[in-house]
Design an enzyme around this catalytic site. Structure first.
Site, PDB file in Angstrom:
ATOM      1  CG  ASP A  22      -1.932   1.087   1.204  1.00 34.08           C
ATOM      2  OD1 ASP A  22      -2.836   1.013   0.350  1.00 34.08           O
ATOM      3  OD2 ASP A  22      -1.840   2.016   2.024  1.00 34.08           O
ATOM      4  CG  ASN A  67      -3.634  11.251  -7.013  1.00 31.35           C
ATOM      5  OD1 ASN A  67      -2.860  11.203  -7.955  1.00 31.35           O
ATOM      6  ND2 ASN A  67      -4.389  10.239  -6.672  1.00 31.35           N
ATOM      7  CG  HIS A 110      -6.027  12.749 -10.346  1.00 30.33           C
ATOM      8  ND1 HIS A 110      -6.228  11.835  -9.353  1.00 30.33           N
ATOM      9  CD2 HIS A 110      -6.825  13.795 -10.055  1.00 30.33           C
ATOM     10  CE1 HIS A 110      -7.119  12.288  -8.497  1.00 30.33           C
ATOM     11  NE2 HIS A 110      -7.497  13.486  -8.900  1.00 30.33           N
ATOM     12  CG  ASP A 154      -2.719   8.180 -13.565  1.00 25.62           C
ATOM     13  OD1 ASP A 154      -3.285   7.772 -12.530  1.00 25.62           O
ATOM     14  OD2 ASP A 154      -3.341   8.660 -14.540  1.00 25.62           O
ATOM     15  CG  ASP A 193      -2.935   3.724  -2.366  1.00 25.01           C
ATOM     16  OD1 ASP A 193      -3.989   3.111  -2.100  1.00 25.01           O
ATOM     17  OD2 ASP A 193      -2.322   4.410  -1.526  1.00 25.01           O
TER      18      ASP A 193
END
Length: 182
Positions: free
Chosen positions: A64, A72, A77, A81, A107
């Site tokens: 995680d 973000n 974003h 990514d 994530d």
């Protein structure tokens, strides 16, 4: 039978063959995450269940990303990514050709390696996952919490129990601060 009759009889078969090929491609696409190229939960689970049943030394991991929302929110974003893609590549590289990795969603990632002796140790994975990621001239700090479970430590060697144990270990790692592995 004349040519017209033969062609008319063959068209439905050709249509079904094309349709079957299209459905097959869609199913394969649905089992891969479009951003990272990793298996999705459904695609990974079926393979992981077979591997854990077959390999007594299998190792199951949950990963995680720590503070991913801040990446973000701060950088956008597209930056998130980029971090997800880098994490997928690093996890895949760590697994090598002997294991499989997946993006479970958001994530969160998972992996299984049937023979952990054929992969670098967990410390090496942690170092790789914590490497900064560059995005449009910005260096993004990345860290991940990793939980793991060895199949041979389970009373019943099933994937759901291994994932539960890895999940508990991952949250224990988060509880000890970022950049930890349990």
């Amino acid at each position: 039978m004349d040519t017209y009759t033969m062609a008319a009889a063959g068209l439905p078969a050709l249509g079904w063959a094309l349709h079957g090929g299209l459905l097959s491609r869609r199913l394969a696409t649905a089992r891969r995450d479009p951003l990272t190229g990793l298996h999705t939960r459904a695609g990974w689970t079926a393979r992981a269940e077979r591997l854990i049943a077959k390999h007594p030394g299998a190792l199951v991991l949950l990963v995680d990303l720590d503070d991913f929302k801040a990446i973000n929110d701060t950088h956008g974003h597209a930056a998130g990514d980029t971090v997800l893609t880098a994490t997928a590549q690093r996890l895949t590289a760590w697994c090598g050709r002997h294991g499989i990795a997946a993006r479970l969603g958001g994530d969160e990632f998972a992996a299984i390696v049937p023979d952990p002796d054929r992969t670098p140790d967990l410390f090496a994975l942690r170092i790789a996952l914590d490497e900064p990621v560059e995005h449009h001239g910005h260096v993004l700090r990345v860290s991940a919490s990793v939980g793991h479970c060895h199949r041979d430590h389970l009373p019943v060697p099933v994937l759901t129990d291994a994932l539960s144990a890895a999940d508990a270990a991952m949250y224990a790692a988060k509880g000890h601060g970022r950049r930890n592995t349990h």
